[in-house]
Scaffold this motif. Structure first.
Motif, PDB file in Angstrom:
ATOM      1  N   GLN A 102       0.589  -1.316   0.100  1.00 36.93           N
ATOM      2  CA  GLN A 102       0.022   0.021  -0.020  1.00 36.93           C
ATOM      3  C   GLN A 102       0.744   1.287   0.211  1.00 36.93           C
ATOM      4  OE1 GLN A 102      -2.514  -0.670   3.505  1.00 36.93           O
ATOM      5  NE2 GLN A 102      -4.100  -1.739   2.193  1.00 36.93           N
ATOM      6  N   MET A 103       2.028   1.285   0.737  1.00 32.11           N
ATOM      7  CA  MET A 103       2.923   2.402   0.705  1.00 32.11           C
ATOM      8  C   MET A 103       3.566   2.473  -0.883  1.00 32.11           C
ATOM      9  SD  MET A 103       4.431   4.822   2.491  1.00 32.11           S
ATOM     10  CE  MET A 103       4.260   4.175   4.140  1.00 32.11           C
ATOM     11  N   CYS A 104       3.719   1.614  -1.357  1.00 30.92           N
ATOM     12  CA  CYS A 104       4.183   1.532  -2.912  1.00 30.92           C
ATOM     13  C   CYS A 104       3.209   2.252  -3.736  1.00 30.92           C
ATOM     14  CB  CYS A 104       4.554   0.173  -3.502  1.00 30.92           C
ATOM     15  SG  CYS A 104       5.721  -0.691  -2.868  1.00 30.92           S
ATOM     16  N   ARG A 105       2.067   2.252  -3.566  1.00 27.83           N
ATOM     17  CA  ARG A 105       1.092   2.896  -4.244  1.00 27.83           C
ATOM     18  C   ARG A 105       0.977   4.282  -3.932  1.00 27.83           C
ATOM     19  NH1 ARG A 105      -3.356   0.603  -6.765  1.00 27.83           N
ATOM     20  NH2 ARG A 105      -4.756   2.088  -5.664  1.00 27.83           N
ATOM     21  N   LYS A 106       1.126   4.629  -2.576  1.00 27.07           N
ATOM     22  CA  LYS A 106       1.163   6.049  -1.889  1.00 27.07           C
ATOM     23  C   LYS A 106       2.208   6.699  -2.458  1.00 27.07           C
ATOM     24  CE  LYS A 106       0.046   9.509   0.685  1.00 27.07           C
ATOM     25  NZ  LYS A 106      -1.282  10.373   0.207  1.00 27.07           N
ATOM     26  N   GLU A 109       2.011   7.571  -6.323  1.00 27.33           N
ATOM     27  CA  GLU A 109       0.835   8.695  -6.348  1.00 27.33           C
ATOM     28  C   GLU A 109       1.595   9.857  -6.009  1.00 27.33           C
ATOM     29  OE1 GLU A 109      -2.865  10.262  -3.847  1.00 27.33           O
ATOM     30  OE2 GLU A 109      -2.574   8.206  -4.056  1.00 27.33           O
ATOM     31  N   ILE A 110       2.353   9.950  -5.307  1.00 28.51           N
ATOM     32  CA  ILE A 110       3.197  11.215  -4.770  1.00 28.51           C
ATOM     33  C   ILE A 110       4.047  11.549  -5.915  1.00 28.51           C
ATOM     34  CG2 ILE A 110       5.047  12.250  -3.270  1.00 28.51           C
ATOM     35  CD1 ILE A 110       3.759  10.550  -1.010  1.00 28.51           C
ATOM     36  N   SER A 111       4.612  10.499  -6.637  1.00 26.78           N
ATOM     37  CA  SER A 111       5.430  10.607  -7.622  1.00 26.78           C
ATOM     38  C   SER A 111       4.904  10.937  -8.970  1.00 26.78           C
ATOM     39  CB  SER A 111       6.582   9.693  -8.029  1.00 26.78           C
ATOM     40  OG  SER A 111       7.065   9.364  -6.545  1.00 26.78           O
ATOM     41  N   ASP A 112       3.651  11.272  -9.120  1.00 22.37           N
ATOM     42  CA  ASP A 112       2.624  11.470 -10.159  1.00 22.37           C
ATOM     43  C   ASP A 112       2.720  10.326 -11.111  1.00 22.37           C
ATOM     44  OD1 ASP A 112       2.048  14.274  -9.367  1.00 22.37           O
ATOM     45  OD2 ASP A 112       3.817  14.941 -10.003  1.00 22.37           O
ATOM     46  N   GLN A 113       2.562   9.033 -10.633  1.00 21.05           N
ATOM     47  CA  GLN A 113       2.568   7.773 -11.603  1.00 21.05           C
ATOM     48  C   GLN A 113       1.327   7.438 -10.817  1.00 21.05           C
ATOM     49  OE1 GLN A 113       6.016   5.215 -10.546  1.00 21.05           O
ATOM     50  NE2 GLN A 113       7.266   6.506 -11.859  1.00 21.05           N
ATOM     51  N   THR A 114       0.855   6.593 -11.899  1.00 20.97           N
ATOM     52  CA  THR A 114      -0.631   5.746 -11.602  1.00 20.97           C
ATOM     53  C   THR A 114      -0.159   4.478 -10.749  1.00 20.97           C
ATOM     54  OG1 THR A 114      -1.147   6.078 -14.062  1.00 20.97           O
ATOM     55  CG2 THR A 114      -2.225   4.045 -12.460  1.00 20.97           C
ATOM     56  N   PRO A 115      -0.692   4.441  -9.466  1.00 22.65           N
ATOM     57  CA  PRO A 115      -0.315   3.653  -8.598  1.00 22.65           C
ATOM     58  C   PRO A 115      -0.660   2.125  -8.950  1.00 22.65           C
ATOM     59  CG  PRO A 115      -1.694   5.245  -7.684  1.00 22.65           C
ATOM     60  CD  PRO A 115      -1.756   5.387  -9.161  1.00 22.65           C
ATOM     61  N   GLU A 116       0.334   1.291  -8.845  1.00 25.03           N
ATOM     62  CA  GLU A 116       0.532  -0.033  -9.233  1.00 25.03           C
ATOM     63  C   GLU A 116      -0.715  -0.860  -8.433  1.00 25.03           C
ATOM     64  OE1 GLU A 116       4.180  -1.562  -7.733  1.00 25.03           O
ATOM     65  OE2 GLU A 116       3.282  -1.841  -5.733  1.00 25.03           O
ATOM     66  N   VAL A 117      -1.261  -2.003  -9.121  1.00 24.41           N
ATOM     67  CA  VAL A 117      -2.217  -2.960  -8.346  1.00 24.41           C
ATOM     68  C   VAL A 117      -1.181  -4.038  -8.047  1.00 24.41           C
ATOM     69  CG1 VAL A 117      -3.866  -2.553 -10.168  1.00 24.41           C
ATOM     70  CG2 VAL A 117      -2.075  -4.427 -10.789  1.00 24.41           C
ATOM     71  N   PHE A 118      -1.618  -4.674  -6.753  1.00 22.18           N
ATOM     72  CA  PHE A 118      -0.805  -5.668  -6.209  1.00 22.18           C
ATOM     73  C   PHE A 118      -1.926  -6.994  -5.858  1.00 22.18           C
ATOM     74  CE2 PHE A 118      -1.996  -2.660  -2.629  1.00 22.18           C
ATOM     75  CZ  PHE A 118      -2.428  -3.593  -1.784  1.00 22.18           C
ATOM     76  N   ILE A 119      -1.050  -8.105  -5.763  1.00 24.02           N
ATOM     77  CA  ILE A 119      -1.607  -9.405  -5.589  1.00 24.02           C
ATOM     78  C   ILE A 119      -1.073  -9.866  -4.320  1.00 24.02           C
ATOM     79  CG2 ILE A 119      -2.508 -11.592  -6.383  1.00 24.02           C
ATOM     80  CD1 ILE A 119      -2.082 -10.426  -9.237  1.00 24.02           C
ATOM     81  N   THR A 120      -1.681 -10.208  -3.330  1.00 20.39           N
ATOM     82  CA  THR A 120      -0.966 -10.861  -2.017  1.00 20.39           C
ATOM     83  C   THR A 120      -1.401 -12.194  -1.980  1.00 20.39           C
ATOM     84  OG1 THR A 120      -2.757 -10.098  -0.560  1.00 20.39           O
ATOM     85  CG2 THR A 120      -0.878  -8.912  -0.874  1.00 20.39           C
ATOM     86  N   THR A 121      -0.654 -13.158  -1.738  1.00 22.51           N
ATOM     87  CA  THR A 121      -1.022 -14.730  -1.631  1.00 22.51           C
ATOM     88  C   THR A 121      -0.468 -15.001  -0.080  1.00 22.51           C
ATOM     89  OG1 THR A 121       1.390 -15.214  -2.044  1.00 22.51           O
ATOM     90  CG2 THR A 121      -0.274 -15.002  -3.833  1.00 22.51           C
ATOM     91  N   PRO A 122      -1.369 -15.959   0.378  1.00 27.73           N
ATOM     92  CA  PRO A 122      -1.112 -16.628   1.731  1.00 27.73           C
ATOM     93  C   PRO A 122       0.647 -17.231   1.730  1.00 27.73           C
ATOM     94  CG  PRO A 122      -3.153 -17.296   0.844  1.00 27.73           C
ATOM     95  CD  PRO A 122      -2.329 -16.813  -0.195  1.00 27.73           C
ATOM     96  N   LEU A 123       1.048 -17.255   3.041  1.00 24.28           N
ATOM     97  CA  LEU A 123       2.409 -17.857   3.030  1.00 24.28           C
ATOM     98  C   LEU A 123       2.285 -19.445   3.356  1.00 24.28           C
ATOM     99  CD1 LEU A 123       4.192 -15.106   5.020  1.00 24.28           C
ATOM    100  CD2 LEU A 123       4.054 -15.058   2.805  1.00 24.28           C
TER     101      LEU A 123
END
Length: 204
Positions: A102-106, A109-123
């Motif tokens: 979520q911080m990556c997306r933030k 956004e601050i860097s004027d880029q389209t925030p990435e989508v992310f996928i998480t998986t169980p460990l």
């Protein structure tokens, strides 16, 4: 040297899934050593501290009177710089990395880029029931020999005759229910009933 050694092991294990002749392999040292103090402070000024304090381990440590270092707060922002540098479209990570992603997306956004989508998986749990890590030696490598796989799984206190826990099958197989039922008829139902009763899912 350690980075190169570890990287070679990771590459070998994921090679069946990633074509490294087509993949663009990058080292974040390419851009992190160019980060300036004004640039870092400029990003940090726009990141609310509350984002880092969402982490349960941070809140627990503060509640218990333990401190947090500035480096711990800044780490997720530095990690997010990787996404900015390559202008990532998507990122895959473990569910434990949810807040960092979520911080990556933030930061994007601050860097004027389209925030990435992310996928998480169980460990996948290690042979000792905790998270599988190379540093703990509780993992089963994808390139391990059959004898090594059998030995590691057989030594696990979680072992069942397959010898995998139903959750491990769910993470490793696309058709979990169908495959598991063919291997062990009614196994999921037995597992759920036994777990509810506080018993071992399978005899042995």
């Amino acid at each position: 040297m350690d980075i190169a050694h570890n990287l070679s092991g990771y590459q070998q294990q994921v090679a069946p899934f990633i074509d490294f002749e087509r993949a663009d392999l990058r080292f974040n040292g390419e851009w992190l050593h160019k980060v300036t103090l004004p640039g870092l402070v400029g990003v940090l000024a726009r990141v609310p501290v509350s984002m880092s304090l969402q982490r349960e381990d941070f809140r627990t440590r503060l509640a218990e009177g333990h401190g947090l270092s500035v480096a711990e707060f800044v780490y997720s922002v530095v990690m997010a710089w990787d996404s900015v540098a390559i202008n990532a479209d998507a990122e895959l990570g473990g569910v434990h990395q949810l807040l960092s992603l979520q911080m990556c997306r933030k930061v994007m956004e601050i860097s004027d880029q389209t925030p990435e989508v992310f996928i998480t998986t169980p460990l996948i749990e290690g042979t000792d029931g905790t998270g599988a890590k190379m540093s703990k030696g509780n993992y089963v490598g994808l390139t391990a020999s059959p004898d090594d796989v059998y030995g590691r799984l057989s030594s696990s206190p979680r072992v069942i005759p397959l010898p995998l826990h139903p959750r491990d099958f769910q993470l490793c197989l696309r058709d979990f229910r169908g495959t598991f039922r063919r291997l062990t008829p009614q196994a999921p139902e037995r597992s759920e009933r036994a777990s509810a009763a506080g018993q071992r899912p399978f005899p042995g």
